[in-house]
Design a protein around this motif. Sequence first.
Motif, mmCIF file in Angstrom:
data_model
loop_
_atom_site.group_PDB
_atom_site.id
_atom_site.type_symbol
_atom_site.label_atom_id
_atom_site.label_comp_id
_atom_site.label_asym_id
_atom_site.label_seq_id
_atom_site.Cartn_x
_atom_site.Cartn_y
_atom_site.Cartn_z
ATOM 1 N N PRO A 195 -119.407 52.236 43.374
ATOM 2 C CA PRO A 195 -119.826 52.479 41.995
ATOM 3 C C PRO A 195 -120.850 53.601 41.902
ATOM 4 N N THR A 196 -120.901 54.227 40.754
ATOM 5 C CA THR A 196 -121.892 55.265 40.477
ATOM 6 C C THR A 196 -122.929 54.701 39.520
ATOM 7 N N VAL A 197 -124.187 54.815 39.893
ATOM 8 C CA VAL A 197 -125.280 54.350 39.048
ATOM 9 C C VAL A 197 -126.207 55.532 38.824
ATOM 10 N N LEU A 198 -126.318 55.968 37.584
ATOM 11 C CA LEU A 198 -127.082 57.163 37.244
ATOM 12 C C LEU A 198 -128.541 56.992 37.635
ATOM 13 N N PHE A 199 -128.955 57.723 38.675
ATOM 14 C CA PHE A 199 -130.317 57.648 39.199
ATOM 15 C C PHE A 199 -130.752 56.209 39.441
ATOM 16 N N GLY A 200 -129.797 55.378 39.849
ATOM 17 C CA GLY A 200 -130.100 54.000 40.211
ATOM 18 C C GLY A 200 -130.377 53.082 39.036
ATOM 19 N N THR A 201 -130.061 53.508 37.799
ATOM 20 C CA THR A 201 -130.397 52.688 36.629
ATOM 21 C C THR A 201 -129.198 52.392 35.731
ATOM 22 N N VAL A 202 -128.433 53.417 35.344
ATOM 23 C CA VAL A 202 -127.344 53.250 34.379
ATOM 24 C C VAL A 202 -126.001 53.337 35.100
ATOM 25 N N PRO A 203 -125.192 52.274 35.090
ATOM 26 C CA PRO A 203 -123.882 52.332 35.756
ATOM 27 C C PRO A 203 -122.912 53.240 35.005
ATOM 28 N N ILE A 204 -122.191 54.053 35.757
ATOM 29 C CA ILE A 204 -121.171 54.940 35.192
ATOM 30 C C ILE A 204 -119.806 54.418 35.651
ATOM 31 N N PRO A 205 -118.930 54.008 34.734
ATOM 32 C CA PRO A 205 -117.635 53.450 35.152
ATOM 33 C C PRO A 205 -116.702 54.528 35.686
ATOM 34 N N HIS A 206 -115.775 54.102 36.527
ATOM 35 C CA HIS A 206 -114.713 55.004 36.958
ATOM 36 C C HIS A 206 -113.764 55.247 35.783
ATOM 37 N N LEU A 207 -113.031 56.352 35.848
ATOM 38 C CA LEU A 207 -112.041 56.638 34.812
ATOM 39 C C LEU A 207 -110.922 55.597 34.902
ATOM 40 N N PRO A 208 -110.714 54.783 33.869
ATOM 41 C CA PRO A 208 -109.779 53.650 33.972
ATOM 42 C C PRO A 208 -108.346 54.057 34.228
ATOM 43 N N PHE A 209 -107.909 55.187 33.686
ATOM 44 C CA PHE A 209 -106.515 55.587 33.871
ATOM 45 C C PHE A 209 -106.257 56.077 35.301
ATOM 46 N N ILE A 210 -107.319 56.250 36.087
ATOM 47 C CA ILE A 210 -107.167 56.631 37.497
ATOM 48 C C ILE A 210 -107.450 55.450 38.409
ATOM 49 N N ALA A 211 -108.506 54.718 38.107
ATOM 50 C CA ALA A 211 -108.924 53.612 38.972
ATOM 51 C C ALA A 211 -107.860 52.520 39.077
ATOM 52 N N ASN A 212 -106.981 52.415 38.056
ATOM 53 C CA ASN A 212 -105.967 51.353 38.049
ATOM 54 C C ASN A 212 -104.626 51.789 38.643
ATOM 55 N N LEU A 213 -104.552 53.005 39.177
ATOM 56 C CA LEU A 213 -103.308 53.488 39.762
ATOM 57 C C LEU A 213 -103.074 52.870 41.136
ATOM 58 N N THR A 214 -101.865 53.079 41.657
ATOM 59 C CA THR A 214 -101.553 52.592 43.001
ATOM 60 C C THR A 214 -102.335 53.404 44.033
ATOM 61 N N VAL A 215 -102.412 52.882 45.237
ATOM 62 C CA VAL A 215 -103.168 53.544 46.299
ATOM 63 C C VAL A 215 -102.600 54.929 46.593
ATOM 64 N N ASP A 216 -101.269 55.039 46.656
ATOM 65 C CA ASP A 216 -100.652 56.326 46.965
ATOM 66 C C ASP A 216 -100.914 57.357 45.872
ATOM 67 N N ASN A 217 -100.789 56.946 44.617
ATOM 68 C CA ASN A 217 -101.052 57.879 43.512
ATOM 69 C C ASN A 217 -102.522 58.291 43.460
#
Length: 442
Positions: free
Chosen positions: A117-139
């Motif tokens: 996960p990405t946390v902006l300067f250790g305080t604010v979480p930044i989500p992954h792009l959902p249309f990419i994070a939910n793809l198959t491993v190969d894609n």
Amino acid sequence: MSNPPKHYTKTAVLLHWVIAAAIIFQLALGWRMVDEPKGSGVYALFQLHKSIGFTILALVCVRIGWRFTHQPPSLPDTMPVWEQWAAKLAHLGFYGIMLGLPLTGWILVSASSTNIPTVLFGTVPIPHLPFIANLTVDNKKVIHDLAELSHSLIAVLTLALLAAHIGAVLKHQLWVKDAVFSHMALGANKGWREPKLWLVLALVPTVFSAAWWIPIQKPRTQASVVTAITAPVNSSPQAEPETAIPSVESIVPIEPAATPVQERSTDLTEQTQTVAKPTVWQLNRQASQLGFVSSWSGAEIVGTFTDWQAEIVFDEQALEQARIKVTVNLAKVATGDEERDNALPSADWFDAAHYPQAVFVSKRVKKMANQRYQAQGQLTLRNQTKPVTLDFSLKINGKKAYAEGIAQLDRTDFGVGQGEWAATDSIPAAVKVQFKLEASTR
């Protein structure tokens, strides 16, 4: 249309210099991350790189909005037409870079198999792009590789365009001697005597070199690792020095070759014909620690579990009735790095969302030597159950008990470390689990 202003607004100027400094710093930081050996230190640099990247993306969006609502100064009439078009294309190129670098970085992180996960300067979480994070491993791998290549190419283009931009500024300031530099350096005069020009020229290498000023975590010595995990527990004032618990270091070298375990271990049935009633012990959590030691490219990683419980039934005269059960909340782990602490409970590591607890159960305890024991049990972690042997030392002083011990695990046996983290070149398979506890009985 109103006459164009002589320079940019103060807000535009501030955004220009802050974004420029951030991009120059990012280029140097990226260079350093490639050169640094893999480990917990470079992991922290990656988190900083991502935080600054998202900050640049936010500032660029503000700047674009400001640009559409505020008229910029016009270029000098003395500039040839081709040069004016070159300047406009360079500006468009910089906007593309300012958007392209953080966006390709975001895609890169979202498509990564590590799923950190990405946390902006250790305080604010930044989500992954959902249309990419939910793809198959190969894609995801295809997108990851394309984003990585694009990110690198844009960085190289940035260096080239930055060099051309600085060269153009010097041409206008020192040779042509027009007012172009004053558009972004408010109040600047023409010519080489202008101090703002030399200030900018000095700040460029300073900001670039600042990426190497950031300290990173150095490998810890084994002594510091043991101290970090097994800090002394509160001992009883009546404890006698000659019967103190052996240290964790002294527990490790139990050599079966010198004296076979079968010959040294003694069950209760071999010691006595009577059956003693086992003692139930209550764990003192405030004076007890449970943790682990691993490494990342040679840099020691020390972790502690902050939420765990132990159920202990033990009596030296009734070892066949001994029972030990330790339950660990895998979502509560501390390693001294907030980003890593957030990553460990994820699906690539402990997968605490699906398997929130690790459970060790032992129903067989052997006495190995004076104040030394061995608990043979089963550890369930990530829905995998494997046999684990726990060597520990124990001292009972009245109604108080003090124990410390160690177990060696293979993380790959339990599926801890998925994707590229399954490899053992940077993070070894062997993990040392250590504990130190205090318990009491009524």
